[in-house]
Design an enzyme around this catalytic site. Structure first.
Site, PDB file in Angstrom:
ATOM      1  CG  ASN A 144      -0.205  -0.066   2.505  1.00  0.00           C
ATOM      2  OD1 ASN A 144       0.552   0.842   2.833  1.00  0.00           O
ATOM      3  ND2 ASN A 144      -0.387  -1.141   3.256  1.00  0.00           N
ATOM      4  CG  ASP A 203      -6.827  -5.157   6.178  1.00  0.00           C
ATOM      5  OD1 ASP A 203      -6.429  -5.248   7.351  1.00  0.00           O
ATOM      6  OD2 ASP A 203      -7.265  -4.099   5.688  1.00  0.00           O
TER       7      ASP A 203
HETATM    8  O1  PMT Z   1       3.160   5.986   6.435  1.00  0.00           O
HETATM    9  P1  PMT Z   1       2.648   7.333   5.971  1.00  0.00           P
HETATM   10  O2  PMT Z   1       2.822   7.543   4.478  1.00  0.00           O
HETATM   11  O3  PMT Z   1       3.201   8.472   6.789  1.00  0.00           O
HETATM   12  O4  PMT Z   1       1.058   7.357   6.181  1.00  0.00           O
HETATM   13  C1  PMT Z   1       0.538   7.355   7.478  1.00  0.00           C
HETATM   14  C2  PMT Z   1      -0.683   6.424   7.587  1.00  0.00           C
HETATM   15  C3  PMT Z   1      -1.814   6.959   6.734  1.00  0.00           C
HETATM   16  C4  PMT Z   1      -0.310   5.011   7.121  1.00  0.00           C
HETATM   17  C5  PMT Z   1      -1.061   6.371   9.110  1.00  0.00           C
HETATM   18  O5  PMT Z   1      -1.390   7.664   9.532  1.00  0.00           O
HETATM   19  C6  PMT Z   1      -2.235   5.440   9.346  1.00  0.00           C
HETATM   20  O6  PMT Z   1      -3.397   5.788   9.237  1.00  0.00           O
HETATM   21  N1  PMT Z   1      -1.932   4.172   9.707  1.00  0.00           N
HETATM   22  C7  PMT Z   1      -2.905   3.077   9.851  1.00  0.00           C
HETATM   23  C8  PMT Z   1      -3.241   2.548   8.504  1.00  0.00           C
HETATM   24  C9  PMT Z   1      -4.169   1.363   8.557  1.00  0.00           C
HETATM   25  O7  PMT Z   1      -3.744   0.286   8.273  1.00  0.00           O
HETATM   26  O8  PMT Z   1      -5.376   1.588   8.977  1.00  0.00           O
HETATM   27  P2  PMT Z   1      -6.528   0.456   9.134  1.00  0.00           P
HETATM   28  O9  PMT Z   1      -7.737   1.265   9.393  1.00  0.00           O
HETATM   29  O10 PMT Z   1      -6.511  -0.466   7.982  1.00  0.00           O
HETATM   30  O11 PMT Z   1      -6.080  -0.339  10.414  1.00  0.00           O
HETATM   31  C10 PMT Z   1      -6.516   0.020  11.730  1.00  0.00           C
HETATM   32  C11 PMT Z   1      -5.438  -0.304  12.739  1.00  0.00           C
HETATM   33  O12 PMT Z   1      -5.244  -1.721  12.800  1.00  0.00           O
HETATM   34  C12 PMT Z   1      -4.066   0.303  12.480  1.00  0.00           C
HETATM   35  O13 PMT Z   1      -3.517   0.698  13.711  1.00  0.00           O
HETATM   36  C13 PMT Z   1      -3.255  -0.857  11.902  1.00  0.00           C
HETATM   37  O14 PMT Z   1      -1.864  -0.755  12.237  1.00  0.00           O
HETATM   38  C14 PMT Z   1      -3.888  -2.052  12.611  1.00  0.00           C
HETATM   39  N2  PMT Z   1      -3.857  -3.303  11.842  1.00  0.00           N
HETATM   40  C15 PMT Z   1      -4.531  -3.415  10.666  1.00  0.00           C
HETATM   41  C16 PMT Z   1      -4.548  -4.630  10.000  1.00  0.00           C
HETATM   42  C17 PMT Z   1      -3.833  -5.727  10.558  1.00  0.00           C
HETATM   43  N3  PMT Z   1      -3.794  -6.889   9.948  1.00  0.00           N
HETATM   44  N4  PMT Z   1      -3.179  -5.571  11.712  1.00  0.00           N
HETATM   45  C18 PMT Z   1      -3.171  -4.410  12.377  1.00  0.00           C
HETATM   46  O15 PMT Z   1      -2.557  -4.265  13.435  1.00  0.00           O
END
Ligand code: PMT
Length: 399
Positions: A203, A272
């Site tokens: 991503n 994911d």
């Molecule tokens: O890296 P940059 O270019 O600076 O961009 C920053 C960012 C946009 C990546 C950052 O600010 C951000 O939003 N990070 C989380 C991105 C994300 O994966 O969001 P999500 O909504 O899909 O996941 C929610 C949370 O679950 C996150 O804390 C993620 O780390 C965690 N997660 C998700 C999937 C997974 N399999 N395991 C996880 O731990």
């Protein structure tokens, strides 16, 4: 505390004498350092009289041959007021032609910059780009006030009041040590999920947000463990960097180090889905269409949420719509104490950008919007709120 006061060559230099007096009143030790241009506006004697210390001006004075190094090591904070456009340019680009700019490079503590200049010079893209570089480095910029300027023009450019600069100094001094004794585990960047030996799913995460968090926590005295997916960023200073590629590797490294951590911040954009059985050989372009069945990756944040204990857990949510609603849902379902919700999909904030604009969603139901700012500044604001949360939890549950 021991404060270095750098004085640049602008008409506002006289106001930094007032700042020196104010800092002395607050029982700081103040060491003034003046550029040659500053001495055209105000004399070193003024600062010597106010601070009780010889003002430093000359890099090549015999007794001062390596004084800039020892002076850098002996002080807790460097404030530059007024920071002129020229001085800002030198600091941003690492030019070290005099005592102050050389001292700046040798100094590893917090830096506060109070710019003052003509309105057009302030608004010039070169000045703004240099300031952006300095903000990204974690330095605090106390924006100039607006009003009538000595050049006869009206607009932003007037040195902030000494009281405002002193308040910013006090906050930076607090931040310098407020995470001492804590171990902070940060995740950053994307993960890469292989499809065959040469292809992968990933991503747009650059790692900038996570690295800014790691850098901020280390600057505030924490021991920092940074588990990072593949990015093109240098390891932040004083941070233990653990590099991983896939979501599963990230999960394993995070779980190994979880017992060490009191605060966990999950900024990584973890894939994911992944291919559980990756082919050994490159997939050939023989068919018009290839189908692959992807399985879910381990949800690291949810697993930490289940095993949280008395840790403080901060998740992130990257959303393209329904930011608050989705953020709150993730906060609850993953058992976080705080969730940092950011809109992604545009080009100005979120993925890849140097800036971010987020809403901090707290377990208490409170929402704290943070206006667009460099990721390093957002990182400091997140830790400010994490510390408040920690205090509140201590008071509530003795956690
Ligand atoms: O890296 P940059 O270019 O600076 O961009 C920053 C960012 C946009 C990546 C950052 O600010 C951000 O939003 N990070 C989380 C991105 C994300 O994966 O969001 P999500 O909504 O899909 O996941 C929610 C949370 O679950 C996150 O804390 C993620 O780390 C965690 N997660 C998700 C999937 C997974 N399999 N395991 C996880 O731990």
């Amino acid at each position: 505390m021991r404060i270095l006061l750098g004085v640049g060559g602008g008409i506002a230099a006289y106001k930094s004498a007032e700042l020196a007096r104010l800092l002395m009143e607050q029982e700081h030790t103040v060491q003034a350092v003046m550029t040659a241009a500053a001495q055209k506006f105000i004399t070193p004697l003024t600062f010597a009289a106010l601070t009780g210390r010889k003002t430093l001006t000359d890099l090549f004075a015999i007794e001062a041959a390596i004084e800039h190094i020892s002076v850098a090591q002996e002080h807790d904070l460097l404030v530059v007021a007024p920071a002129t456009a020229d001085l800002i340019g030198q600091l941003a680009n690492g030019l070290a032609g005099d005592f102050l700019t050389t001292l700046y490079l040798a100094f590893t503590g917090p830096v506060v910059l109070a710019p003052a200049m003509n309105v057009n010079m302030w608004q010039h893209p070169a000045t703004q780009a240099n300031l952006e570089t300095l903000r990204r480095r974690g330095h605090r910029v106390v924006d100039p006030g607006s009003g009538y300027l000595a050049c006869g023009m009206t607009g932003p450019g007037r040195l902030a009041d000494p009281e405002t600069i002193a308040a910013a100094i006090a906050q930076e001094l607090r931040r310098r040590t407020d995470l001492e004794g804590e171990t902070v585990l940060v995740t950053a960047g994307p993960t890469e999920e292989p499809l065959d030996p040469v292809r992968f799913i990933s991503n747009r995460s650059s790692g900038k947000m996570g690295y800014a968090l790691a850098e901020a926590a280390a600057a505030r005295g924490a021991r920092v463990i940074l588990v990072s997916g593949p990015v093109h960023l240098a390891a932040p200073r004083n941070v233990e960097l653990i590099q991983v590629r896939t979501a599963l590797e990230m999960r394993n490294r995070v779980m190994e180090r979880l017992p060490d951590a009191g605060i966990v911040v999950k900024a990584a954009a973890v894939a994911d889905f992944h291919l559980s059985k990756v082919p050994d050989q490159k997939v050939k372009k023989t068919a018009a269409r290839v189908s692959m069945e992807l399985d879910p990756t381990p949800d690291i944040l949810a697993e930490i949420g289940r095993k949280k204990g008395d840790r403080l857990l901060v998740g992130f949510a990257a959303e393209t719509q329904n930011l608050i609603q989705e953020g709150r849902r993730k906060l609850e379902s993953k058992n976080c104490d705080m969730l940092v919700a950011n809109l992604v999909g545009g080009s100005e904030v979120g993925f890849e950008s140097d800036q971010n604009e987020v809403v901090l969603l707290l377990r208490t139901g409170e929402s704290i919007p943070l206006a667009r700012a460099p990721k390093r500044e957002i990182a400091d604001r997140i830790f400010d709120e994490v510390l408040k949360l920690r205090l509140a939890l201590h008071a509530e549950h003795g956690r």
